[in-house]
Design a protein around this motif. Structure first.
Motif, PDB file in Angstrom:
ATOM      1  N   LEU A 282       0.828  -1.205   0.000  1.00 66.11           N
ATOM      2  CA  LEU A 282       0.000   0.000   0.000  1.00 66.11           C
ATOM      3  C   LEU A 282       0.865   1.259   0.000  1.00 66.11           C
ATOM      4  N   TYR A 283       1.926   1.265   0.810  1.00 63.71           N
ATOM      5  CA  TYR A 283       2.791   2.446   0.851  1.00 63.71           C
ATOM      6  C   TYR A 283       3.498   2.661  -0.493  1.00 63.71           C
ATOM      7  N   GLN A 284       3.815   1.575  -1.191  1.00 66.85           N
ATOM      8  CA  GLN A 284       4.430   1.709  -2.510  1.00 66.85           C
ATOM      9  C   GLN A 284       3.437   2.326  -3.492  1.00 66.85           C
ATOM     10  N   LYS A 285       2.170   1.935  -3.377  1.00 68.14           N
ATOM     11  CA  LYS A 285       1.117   2.501  -4.234  1.00 68.14           C
ATOM     12  C   LYS A 285       0.972   4.001  -3.966  1.00 68.14           C
ATOM     13  N   VAL A 286       0.986   4.382  -2.687  1.00 66.13           N
ATOM     14  CA  VAL A 286       0.857   5.789  -2.315  1.00 66.13           C
ATOM     15  C   VAL A 286       2.050   6.586  -2.835  1.00 66.13           C
ATOM     16  N   LEU A 287       3.260   6.045  -2.665  1.00 71.72           N
ATOM     17  CA  LEU A 287       4.461   6.755  -3.106  1.00 71.72           C
ATOM     18  C   LEU A 287       4.463   6.965  -4.613  1.00 71.72           C
ATOM     19  N   THR A 288       4.129   5.927  -5.360  1.00 69.82           N
ATOM     20  CA  THR A 288       4.105   6.035  -6.827  1.00 69.82           C
ATOM     21  C   THR A 288       3.147   7.129  -7.268  1.00 69.82           C
ATOM     22  N   THR A 301       5.084  13.543  -0.372  1.00 66.25           N
ATOM     23  CA  THR A 301       5.882  12.496  -1.024  1.00 66.25           C
ATOM     24  C   THR A 301       6.965  12.000  -0.079  1.00 66.25           C
ATOM     25  N   LEU A 302       7.623  12.925   0.610  1.00 64.93           N
ATOM     26  CA  LEU A 302       8.682  12.545   1.540  1.00 64.93           C
ATOM     27  C   LEU A 302       8.124  11.754   2.723  1.00 64.93           C
ATOM     28  N   THR A 303       6.898  12.071   3.133  1.00 60.82           N
ATOM     29  CA  THR A 303       6.239  11.262   4.175  1.00 60.82           C
ATOM     30  C   THR A 303       6.047   9.835   3.687  1.00 60.82           C
ATOM     31  N   SER A 304       5.654   9.686   2.431  1.00 62.77           N
ATOM     32  CA  SER A 304       5.476   8.346   1.853  1.00 62.77           C
ATOM     33  C   SER A 304       6.806   7.604   1.763  1.00 62.77           C
ATOM     34  N   VAL A 305       7.867   8.327   1.417  1.00 61.93           N
ATOM     35  CA  VAL A 305       9.202   7.720   1.372  1.00 61.93           C
ATOM     36  C   VAL A 305       9.572   7.205   2.759  1.00 61.93           C
ATOM     37  N   ASN A 306       9.341   8.036   3.770  1.00 62.45           N
ATOM     38  CA  ASN A 306       9.646   7.668   5.151  1.00 62.45           C
ATOM     39  C   ASN A 306       8.839   6.447   5.587  1.00 62.45           C
ATOM     40  N   ASN A 307       7.547   6.439   5.255  1.00 61.59           N
ATOM     41  CA  ASN A 307       6.682   5.326   5.651  1.00 61.59           C
ATOM     42  C   ASN A 307       7.101   4.017   4.990  1.00 61.59           C
TER      43      ASN A 307
END
Length: 660
Positions: A282-288, A301-307
């Motif tokens: 799911l986090y990969q989907k959000v980051l993409t 985006t950086l929050t998604s990278v961190n997660n």
């Protein structure tokens, strides 16, 4: 209706209200068909006389997919006969939702039914759908909504709010769906299961009416609302919604802002629940999505990278996690500044992944920076500050800096108990750490109290198979080993190993820790062959996953050497301990307690080979180092003293014999 004493009329209906109106008490419920009856129907309708081996193995699961519904089985058989395909091929078609809807809508010839009757399963249910819509708009809305979430275990609390409607109308709406057998109430009455084929047929019906996307969005928004206030302390409220959020998010071609927000919230739930692999997807989907829509340096985006770094790290994918954390840290420093709370969170996370890679000095520097920043920006008692205190204390403990580590761990525990409460997962982390700290100091009564509290608290708050609970199980096993209670220790380590293999996988660093600790307890019980097998498995796994110089890898080398020593294989043992000593001096330093343990072990194996002059130097060095680092009364210091007393007479006797 015609009446006669010479016969009877049998009605069949899905509608319980019609049944009670027409027949009153003369109602015979028709139960769902079992697998045996369903199999008999399928074999009867198929044109082939005998099934292939593959078809025989597919039959059971295919019938389950068709929910043992006679009409669906007859429809499937007709399609298989007409298309001349195997049961396995039909099952593959049915596994795709769009294909399944088309298959269920496919009409077929059935000599047992009237010529003008629709035979397709989906089409026969359209009549019922229309009846429900005319009878109760709320029941129809519930049915449409349920078609957009997972069909199993749908909580009543998940259904959209029906403000302004009476309790009776709400009860009637659920009753209508139950009366048509489209849903089945669970025993507690608070959740339902939706018939799988009804679920598919309803989605097909909504799609043809161009309403499906609207209802899918309503489901996404409802779930987003229910998962908008997720924390580690209210998991009983949100855990039941996770499968439905995953269903709503994971549909094909399903990426919009609403879906991405739900994926973010659901990913956090899975992270808190210890389901890191699912969270990663799911986090990969959000980051993409965020990289595409917002750009690589946007704060979200950086929050998604961190997660994504979080869940990679918890899966033991430390190199991948380090890349993510480094990117998040550099981006936040540039965009937000070095003292922004989000930047400091990245500093902390970067420190953790360095620690997990055995880079203790670099990790210490990061955690000191994080703590200094958090105290300045957030205050001494903020939860993030206390996390920094805890993490710095732990990395100091792993470097043998016990006094400073104890002070920090005590501060973290007392602060968390005060700010978060005694059962908060972060508080239990501190309790767990204190248990390990007391064990290391041979304060076994205090250690046992801490380990029991951590284990019972985690079982209650997180569940018996959460990774953090399994940490406590493993640590309790180590505690029992330290007290020579090896039978209890073995039981704990086997429980931890089986749980970690199931939850984290066989190659996860925590799983390999369990393999290693189980090997140690088997060694202490004299089961040397089993112990050797465990330590070799742990060593091979750690060399591959963590690298040859990681402290955990060196622990495996050392413990494998101890097993070989007990089997009289001294040359192999010496090579193992020499490797460990060289690498521990390099990685941990000359005076680290684990380095001194290796010095002591090497002294023993040299003594066992008659190399008394070399052997004497080892316990002497270990004794001097332990007196300085641990104190003269520490059990390990006393061990070095006794080892030296043992080897000196051996050396003198050897010299005396050599003189003659």
């Amino acid at each position: 209706m015609p009446q006669s004493k010479h016969g009877a009329i049998i009605w069949t209906t899905r509608d319980r209200k019609v049944a009670t109106t027409v027949a009153r008490e003369n109602i015979v419920p028709v139960p769902e068909m079992d697998e045996s009856g369903a199999s008999e129907i399928m074999r009867k309708y198929l044109a082939i006389s005998a099934l292939t081996k593959d078809d025989e193995s597919s039959l059971s699961t295919l019938l389950q997919e068709l929910t043992y519904l006679p009409l669906a089985i007859a429809q499937a058989a007709a399609y298989i006969n007409e298309m001349k395909i195997s049961l396995t091929e039909y099952k593959k078609l049915l596994s795709d939702q769009n294909n399944a809807i088309e298959l269920l809508s496919e009409d077929f010839e059935d000599g047992g039914r009237y010529n003008d009757i629709e035979n397709a399963v989906a089409k026969t249910w359209l009549i019922s759908f229309e009846q429900i819509r005319r009878r109760s708009s709320l029941a129809f809305e519930h049915l449409a909504f349920m078609a957009c979430v997972d069909p199993k275990n749908i909580p009543q609390s998940l259904l959209p709010d029906s403000e302004g409607l009476s309790r009776k109308k709400k009860t009637d709406a659920i009753g209508i769906l139950d009366a048509f057998s489209f849903i089945a109430k669970r025993t507690d009455g608070l959740a339902f299961d939706m018939h799988r084929l009804v679920h598919l047929a309803m989605r097909g019906w909504l799609k043809r009416g161009k309403q499906l996307s609207d209802w899918d969005r309503k489901a996404v928004l409802r779930l987003s609302d229910l998962l908008s206030n997720v924390s580690q302390t209210n998991r009983t409220l949100w855990r039941v919604y996770i499968p439905h959020a995953q269903y709503a998010v994971n549909r094909k071609n399903n990426s919009c802002e609403d879906v991405i927000n739900l994926a973010q919230n659901c990913g956090l739930c899975l992270y808190y629940d210890g389901r890191y692999f699912e969270a990663e997807k799911l986090y990969q989907k959000v980051l993409t999505y965020r990289e595409r829509m917002l750009g690589r340096e946007h704060p979200d985006t950086l929050t998604s990278v961190n997660n994504l770094g979080w869940v990679l790290s918890y899966q033991g994918k430390y190199e991948e996690a380090e890349v993510m954390y480094r990117r998040a840290l550099q981006g936040r420093e540039k965009l937000l500044g070095p003292e922004h709370p989000d930047t400091l969170a990245s500093v902390n996370n970067f420190g953790l992944v360095l620690y997990n890679q055995g880079k203790y000095k670099e990790a210490e520097a990061m955690h000191r920076r994080d703590l200094e920043g958090c105290e300045k920006v957030l205050g001494r008692e903020h939860p993030d500050t206390l996390t920094s205190v805890n993490n710095l204390g732990w990395v100091l403990f792993c470097q043998g800096k016990d006094k400073e580590a104890e002070a920090l761990q005590r501060r973290a525990l007392h602060g968390r108990e005060k700010v978060l409460g005694p059962e908060h997962p972060d508080t239990l982390d501190s309790v767990n750490n204190f248990g390990l700290f007391f064990s290391n100091q041979s304060k076994y009564e205090e250690a046992e109290a801490m380990h029991r509290r951590a284990l019972h608290g985690r079982e209650k708050v997180l569940g018996t198979e959460h990774p953090h609970t399994l940490d406590s199980v493993n640590n309790f096993g180590i505690f029992f080993s330290n007290q020579s209670k090896y039978e209890e220790a073995e039981a704990m380590h086997r429980r931890a190993l089986h749980g970690r293999e199931r939850v984290l996988g066989p190659k996860h660093p925590d799983t390999l820790t369990s393999v290693n600790t189980l090997g140690s307890v088997l060694f202490n019980r004299g089961k040397y062959e089993e112990a050797e097998a465990m330590h070799r498995r742990a060593l091979q796994g750690r060399e591959k996953v963590l690298g040859p110089e990681h402290p955990d890898t060196l622990t495996s080398v050392s413990q494998l050497g101890s097993v070989l020593s007990k089997q009289g294989r001294y040359e192999e043992t010496e090579a193992m301990h020499q490797r460990v000593l060289q690498d521990r001096e390099k990685v941990l330093g000359l005076a680290h307690p684990e380095t001194l343990t290796t010095v002591d072990n090497l002294g023993w194996v040299l003594s066992n080979q008659g190399k008394y002059e070399e052997a004497e130097a080892m316990p002497r060095r270990a004794l001097q180092g332990r007196e300085k680092v641990l104190g003269p009364e520490h059990p390990d210091t006393i061990t070095s003293f006794n080892d030296l007393r043992h080897v000196i007479p051996q050396q003198k006797r050897y010299e005396k014999e050599a003189a003659h």
